[in-house]
Design a protein around this motif. Structure first.
Motif, PDB file in Angstrom:
ATOM      1  N   ILE A   1       4.066  10.194   4.410  1.00  0.00           N
ATOM      2  CA  ILE A   1       4.430  10.572   5.775  1.00  0.00           C
ATOM      3  C   ILE A   1       5.091  11.941   5.696  1.00  0.00           C
ATOM      4  CG2 ILE A   1       5.952   9.939   7.698  1.00  0.00           C
ATOM      5  CD1 ILE A   1       5.604   6.962   6.281  1.00  0.00           C
ATOM      6  N   HIS A   2       4.409  12.964   6.205  1.00  0.00           N
ATOM      7  CA  HIS A   2       4.964  14.315   6.082  1.00  0.00           C
ATOM      8  C   HIS A   2       6.215  14.507   6.926  1.00  0.00           C
ATOM      9  CE1 HIS A   2       1.026  15.168   4.346  1.00  0.00           C
ATOM     10  NE2 HIS A   2       1.537  16.294   3.882  1.00  0.00           N
ATOM     11  N   PHE A   3       6.151  14.069   8.187  1.00  0.00           N
ATOM     12  CA  PHE A   3       7.259  14.357   9.101  1.00  0.00           C
ATOM     13  C   PHE A   3       7.965  13.040   9.443  1.00  0.00           C
ATOM     14  CE2 PHE A   3       3.995  17.797  10.100  1.00  0.00           C
ATOM     15  CZ  PHE A   3       4.519  18.655   9.157  1.00  0.00           C
TER      16      PHE A   3
ATOM     17  N   HIS B   1       0.883  -1.179   0.000  1.00  0.00           N
ATOM     18  CA  HIS B   1       0.000   0.000   0.000  1.00  0.00           C
ATOM     19  C   HIS B   1       0.921   1.229   0.000  1.00  0.00           C
ATOM     20  CE1 HIS B   1      -2.961   2.921   1.467  1.00  0.00           C
ATOM     21  NE2 HIS B   1      -3.909   2.038   1.220  1.00  0.00           N
ATOM     22  N   TYR B   2       0.561   2.249  -0.744  1.00  0.00           N
ATOM     23  CA  TYR B   2       1.418   3.439  -0.775  1.00  0.00           C
ATOM     24  C   TYR B   2       1.524   4.070   0.612  1.00  0.00           C
ATOM     25  CZ  TYR B   2      -2.121   7.082  -0.209  1.00  0.00           C
ATOM     26  OH  TYR B   2      -3.064   7.923   0.321  1.00  0.00           O
ATOM     27  N   LEU B   3       2.500   4.923   0.781  1.00  0.00           N
ATOM     28  CA  LEU B   3       2.722   5.614   2.052  1.00  0.00           C
ATOM     29  C   LEU B   3       2.923   7.094   1.803  1.00  0.00           C
ATOM     30  CD1 LEU B   3       5.444   3.418   3.781  1.00  0.00           C
ATOM     31  CD2 LEU B   3       3.055   3.673   4.496  1.00  0.00           C
TER      32      LEU B   3
ATOM     33  N   THR C   1      -2.171  24.146   2.876  1.00  0.00           N
ATOM     34  CA  THR C   1      -1.980  23.245   1.749  1.00  0.00           C
ATOM     35  C   THR C   1      -3.302  22.494   1.544  1.00  0.00           C
ATOM     36  OG1 THR C   1      -0.617  21.454   0.883  1.00  0.00           O
ATOM     37  CG2 THR C   1      -0.954  21.483   3.264  1.00  0.00           C
ATOM     38  N   TYR C   2      -3.322  21.570   0.606  1.00  0.00           N
ATOM     39  CA  TYR C   2      -4.571  20.872   0.255  1.00  0.00           C
ATOM     40  C   TYR C   2      -5.674  21.835  -0.159  1.00  0.00           C
ATOM     41  CZ  TYR C   2      -1.981  16.944   1.878  1.00  0.00           C
ATOM     42  OH  TYR C   2      -0.993  16.015   2.017  1.00  0.00           O
ATOM     43  N   MET C   3      -5.258  22.816  -0.947  1.00  0.00           N
ATOM     44  CA  MET C   3      -6.200  23.741  -1.580  1.00  0.00           C
ATOM     45  C   MET C   3      -5.915  23.673  -3.080  1.00  0.00           C
ATOM     46  SD  MET C   3      -8.143  25.567   0.362  1.00  0.00           S
ATOM     47  CE  MET C   3      -8.342  26.322   1.942  1.00  0.00           C
TER      48      MET C   3
ATOM     49  N   LEU D   1      -3.725   4.307  16.182  1.00  0.00           N
ATOM     50  CA  LEU D   1      -5.069   4.643  15.705  1.00  0.00           C
ATOM     51  C   LEU D   1      -5.011   5.713  14.626  1.00  0.00           C
ATOM     52  CD1 LEU D   1      -8.116   4.042  16.599  1.00  0.00           C
ATOM     53  CD2 LEU D   1      -8.027   6.314  17.650  1.00  0.00           C
ATOM     54  N   ARG D   2      -5.836   5.553  13.636  1.00  0.00           N
ATOM     55  CA  ARG D   2      -5.939   6.592  12.607  1.00  0.00           C
ATOM     56  C   ARG D   2      -7.408   6.848  12.294  1.00  0.00           C
ATOM     57  NH1 ARG D   2      -3.663   4.888   6.887  1.00  0.00           N
ATOM     58  NH2 ARG D   2      -4.098   7.093   6.532  1.00  0.00           N
ATOM     59  N   LEU D   3      -7.644   8.011  11.737  1.00  0.00           N
ATOM     60  CA  LEU D   3      -8.959   8.316  11.197  1.00  0.00           C
ATOM     61  C   LEU D   3      -9.007   7.726   9.794  1.00  0.00           C
ATOM     62  CD1 LEU D   3     -11.554  10.030  11.649  1.00  0.00           C
ATOM     63  CD2 LEU D   3     -10.380  11.897  10.464  1.00  0.00           C
TER      64      LEU D   3
ATOM     65  N   VAL E   1      -6.299  11.054   9.033  1.00  0.00           N
ATOM     66  CA  VAL E   1      -5.196  11.420   9.943  1.00  0.00           C
ATOM     67  C   VAL E   1      -4.641  10.189  10.677  1.00  0.00           C
ATOM     68  CG1 VAL E   1      -4.622  12.798  11.993  1.00  0.00           C
ATOM     69  CG2 VAL E   1      -6.161  13.723  10.229  1.00  0.00           C
ATOM     70  N   LYS E   2      -3.341   9.965  10.488  1.00  0.00           N
ATOM     71  CA  LYS E   2      -2.656   8.852  11.168  1.00  0.00           C
ATOM     72  C   LYS E   2      -2.181   9.317  12.546  1.00  0.00           C
ATOM     73  CE  LYS E   2       0.147   8.198   7.420  1.00  0.00           C
ATOM     74  NZ  LYS E   2       1.069   7.471   6.494  1.00  0.00           N
ATOM     75  N   TRP E   3      -1.805   8.371  13.400  1.00  0.00           N
ATOM     76  CA  TRP E   3      -1.274   8.674  14.749  1.00  0.00           C
ATOM     77  C   TRP E   3      -2.186   9.646  15.483  1.00  0.00           C
ATOM     78  CZ3 TRP E   3       2.191   9.798  10.463  1.00  0.00           C
ATOM     79  CH2 TRP E   3       2.837   8.656  10.006  1.00  0.00           C
TER      80      TRP E   3
ATOM     81  N   GLN F   1       3.976   2.807  10.141  1.00  0.00           N
ATOM     82  CA  GLN F   1       3.916   3.767   9.033  1.00  0.00           C
ATOM     83  C   GLN F   1       2.478   4.094   8.593  1.00  0.00           C
ATOM     84  OE1 GLN F   1       5.205   0.702   9.091  1.00  0.00           O
ATOM     85  NE2 GLN F   1       5.311  -0.262   7.068  1.00  0.00           N
ATOM     86  N   HIS F   2       1.517   3.245   8.990  1.00  0.00           N
ATOM     87  CA  HIS F   2       0.117   3.513   8.619  1.00  0.00           C
ATOM     88  C   HIS F   2      -0.681   4.118   9.768  1.00  0.00           C
ATOM     89  CE1 HIS F   2       0.126   1.986   4.539  1.00  0.00           C
ATOM     90  NE2 HIS F   2       0.680   0.858   4.920  1.00  0.00           N
ATOM     91  N   GLY F   3      -0.003   4.454  10.892  1.00  0.00           N
ATOM     92  CA  GLY F   3      -0.704   5.218  11.920  1.00  0.00           C
ATOM     93  C   GLY F   3      -0.839   4.595  13.294  1.00  0.00           C
TER      94      GLY F   3
ATOM     95  N   SER G   1       0.150  13.002  16.463  1.00  0.00           N
ATOM     96  CA  SER G   1       1.333  13.221  17.294  1.00  0.00           C
ATOM     97  C   SER G   1       2.590  13.512  16.471  1.00  0.00           C
ATOM     98  CB  SER G   1       1.557  12.010  18.198  1.00  0.00           C
ATOM     99  OG  SER G   1       1.727  10.858  17.416  1.00  0.00           O
ATOM    100  N   ASP G   2       2.506  13.506  15.154  1.00  0.00           N
ATOM    101  CA  ASP G   2       3.699  13.844  14.354  1.00  0.00           C
ATOM    102  C   ASP G   2       3.764  15.361  14.169  1.00  0.00           C
ATOM    103  OD1 ASP G   2       1.356  13.316  12.778  1.00  0.00           O
ATOM    104  OD2 ASP G   2       2.553  13.253  10.952  1.00  0.00           O
ATOM    105  N   ARG G   3       4.970  15.885  14.279  1.00  0.00           N
ATOM    106  CA  ARG G   3       5.155  17.343  14.276  1.00  0.00           C
ATOM    107  C   ARG G   3       6.321  17.720  13.390  1.00  0.00           C
ATOM    108  NH1 ARG G   3       3.334  21.321  17.481  1.00  0.00           N
ATOM    109  NH2 ARG G   3       4.624  23.162  17.798  1.00  0.00           N
TER     110      ARG G   3
HETATM  111  N1  MTE Z   1      -0.630  12.283  11.129  1.00  0.00           N
HETATM  112  C1  MTE Z   1      -0.535  12.197   9.792  1.00  0.00           C
HETATM  113  N2  MTE Z   1      -1.570  11.717   9.100  1.00  0.00           N
HETATM  114  C2  MTE Z   1      -1.506  11.604   7.770  1.00  0.00           C
HETATM  115  C3  MTE Z   1      -0.346  12.006   7.061  1.00  0.00           C
HETATM  116  C4  MTE Z   1       0.750  12.485   7.820  1.00  0.00           C
HETATM  117  O1  MTE Z   1       1.808  12.823   7.292  1.00  0.00           O
HETATM  118  N3  MTE Z   1       0.612  12.578   9.188  1.00  0.00           N
HETATM  119  N4  MTE Z   1      -0.343  11.941   5.690  1.00  0.00           N
HETATM  120  C5  MTE Z   1      -1.663  11.997   5.052  1.00  0.00           C
HETATM  121  C6  MTE Z   1      -1.637  11.799   3.619  1.00  0.00           C
HETATM  122  S1  MTE Z   1      -1.238  13.152   2.674  1.00  0.00           S
HETATM  123  C7  MTE Z   1      -2.032  10.636   3.043  1.00  0.00           C
HETATM  124  S2  MTE Z   1      -2.128  10.506   1.376  1.00  0.00           S
HETATM  125  C8  MTE Z   1      -2.393   9.469   3.870  1.00  0.00           C
HETATM  126  C9  MTE Z   1      -1.550   8.280   3.511  1.00  0.00           C
HETATM  127  O2  MTE Z   1      -1.906   7.160   4.259  1.00  0.00           O
HETATM  128  P1  MTE Z   1      -1.003   5.839   4.172  1.00  0.00           P
HETATM  129  O3  MTE Z   1       0.432   6.267   4.327  1.00  0.00           O
HETATM  130  O4  MTE Z   1      -1.497   4.954   5.257  1.00  0.00           O
HETATM  131  O5  MTE Z   1      -1.240   5.259   2.805  1.00  0.00           O
HETATM  132  O6  MTE Z   1      -2.229   9.708   5.261  1.00  0.00           O
HETATM  133  C10 MTE Z   1      -2.609  11.010   5.680  1.00  0.00           C
HETATM  134  N5  MTE Z   1      -2.568  11.099   7.109  1.00  0.00           N
END
Ligand code: MTE
Ligand code: MO
Length: 372
Positions: free
Chosen positions: A60-62, A56-58, A238-240, A204-206, A217-219, A199-201, A159-161
């Motif tokens: 991760i901003h930080f 599955h793609y990933l 961003t995301y606009m 818990l993730r939304l 939102v991951k983590w 890496q997928h959160g 929790s990622d910053r």
């Molecule tokens: N906390 C957090 N949630 C995040 C992200 C992130 O960097 N930090 N990246 C988002 C983005 S841009 C995408 S596309 C998806 C990717 O989810 P995946 O890595 O589980 O495929 O997580 C989202 N949730």
């Protein structure tokens, strides 16, 4: 945290500092480093209804937060609610649960093809995957907490910053109360039947089915109901969708209709150009759209002539749909294209539209092949 962010934001004249100079040509070291951290899926894996673990793609901003176990972890639900909640992972797992098969795509998928491009994660087409996510519906928990009158936004804090464009922040996104109370929004703790991978959160993730990935939102560690529109960096910086640097833009939300093909034949290692033998070639692809809108049609073009592909049975509401196409390959150089149309009549454009952040590029997928 929200306070630091508003403070640093106060020094910015505009609410959308998410701009870097556009670029053209070869990828920078920074873009290559991002590409090495954030893997895409392998297009040959589109064959699987559910993307195999690890493919599955990933995005991760930080940094991936270090959470060795969920023992000391809890989710807070607070802000404008009658009964603030604090829930451990075990408590969440004892709530009613659902499993949804969901195709998730990064809003920046296809960014590398846009010219000039925004220097960021340089996705070509591979930022998509499908998984079975298990969690507890958010709606029930929000109802338990009881949003009070005046609730305007529900903020999901992670929790990622880090920094982006000079703004320090925790990753956070919001949904309106109406969106957050949608039946299919999950607080997910499992992916394909196993605990979330770091890496997928984990833990818990939304999960917001039908939306581009940034909403999921991951983590996740805190849900806060607020009385104003959330203006965090990941929400308005961003995301606009924007054509120019100085416009406010339109929020990126649900996925646009899209399809991808499994590249046929065998690849050349370095160029990944496809080599195939002449004759009958079975093409296979996947198509999906946002908001759970079903796929109505997929067309494939060889030599510029579009013909309809045969669709697999309708899958789960938020999962991609398989499609098949038979092509009679004749010797020479060819470009194959595929294009999906959803039940609302939305279809993929032939050429990518420009977007300053590189978002929402759903142009037709093109695959170059050499028939020997
Ligand atoms: N906390 C957090 N949630 C995040 C992200 C992130 O960097 N930090 N990246 C988002 C983005 S841009 C995408 S596309 C998806 C990717 O989810 P995946 O890595 O589980 O495929 O997580 C989202 N949730
Ligand atoms: Mo993303």
């Amino acid at each position: 945290m929200a306070n630091d962010e508003s403070l640093s934001r106060a020094h910015h004249p505009i609410l959308h500092p998410g701009t870097r100079e556009l670029t053209e040509g070869g990828f920078s070291r920074e873009e290559v480093a991002l590409a090495n951290r954030n893997s895409g899926t392998l297009l040959e894996m589109l064959r699987h209804d559910v993307t195999p673990p690890g493919l599955h793609y990933l995005l991760i901003h930080f940094d991936v937060p270090y959470v060795p176990s969920a023992a000391d972890w809890a989710l807070d639900i607070g802000g404008l609610v009658e009964r603030p909640l604090k829930l451990t992972l075990d408590e969440l797992k004892r709530c009613p649960q659902r499993t949804l098969c969901v195709t998730l795509e990064c809003a920046g998928n296809g960014r590398a093809a846009i010219t000039p491009r925004s220097p960021s994660q340089p996705w070509h087409t591979e930022a998509v995957g499908t998984a079975e996510w298990t969690g507890t519906p958010l709606k029930a928990l929000l109802e338990r907490a009881g949003m009070v009158a005046g609730a305007r936004d529900v903020v999901f804090h992670a929790s990622d910053r880090g920094f982006d464009c000079g703004v320090e922040h925790d990753y956070a996104r919001s949904l309106t109360p109406e969106q957050a109370l949608g039946d299919d929004v999950l607080l997910a703790w499992a992916m394909n039947g196993a605990a979330l991978l770091p890496q997928h959160g984990f833990p818990l993730r939304l999960l917001v089915p039908g939306w581009y990935g940034m909403a999921s939102v991951k983590w996740l560690n805190r849900i806060e109901v607020i009385d104003r529109q959330f203006d965090g960096f990941q929400q308005v910086g961003t995301y606009m969708y924007r054509k120019t640097a100085d416009e406010q833009g339109v929020p990126v939300t649900t996925m646009r209709v899209r399809s991808l093909m499994v590249p046929p034949g065998i690849p050349d290692w370095y160029t990944r150009r496809r080599l195939i033998e002449p004759g009958r070639v079975e093409l296979f692809g996947r198509a999906w759209s946002g908001q759970g809108v079903p796929i109505a049609k997929v067309e494939v073009a060889a030599a510029g002539h579009w013909r309809e592909a045969r669709l697999d049975p309708v899958p789960d509401r938020y999962a991609w749909r398989g499609c098949h196409f038979e092509w009679h390959a004749t010797p020479g150089e060819h470009e194959l294209m595929c294009r999906a149309t959803d039940a609302k009549g939305e279809t993929q454009p032939i050429e990518q539209r420009f977007d300053r952040g590189g978002f929402g590029n759903n142009a037709v997928h093109r695959v170059q092949v050499t028939v020997r």
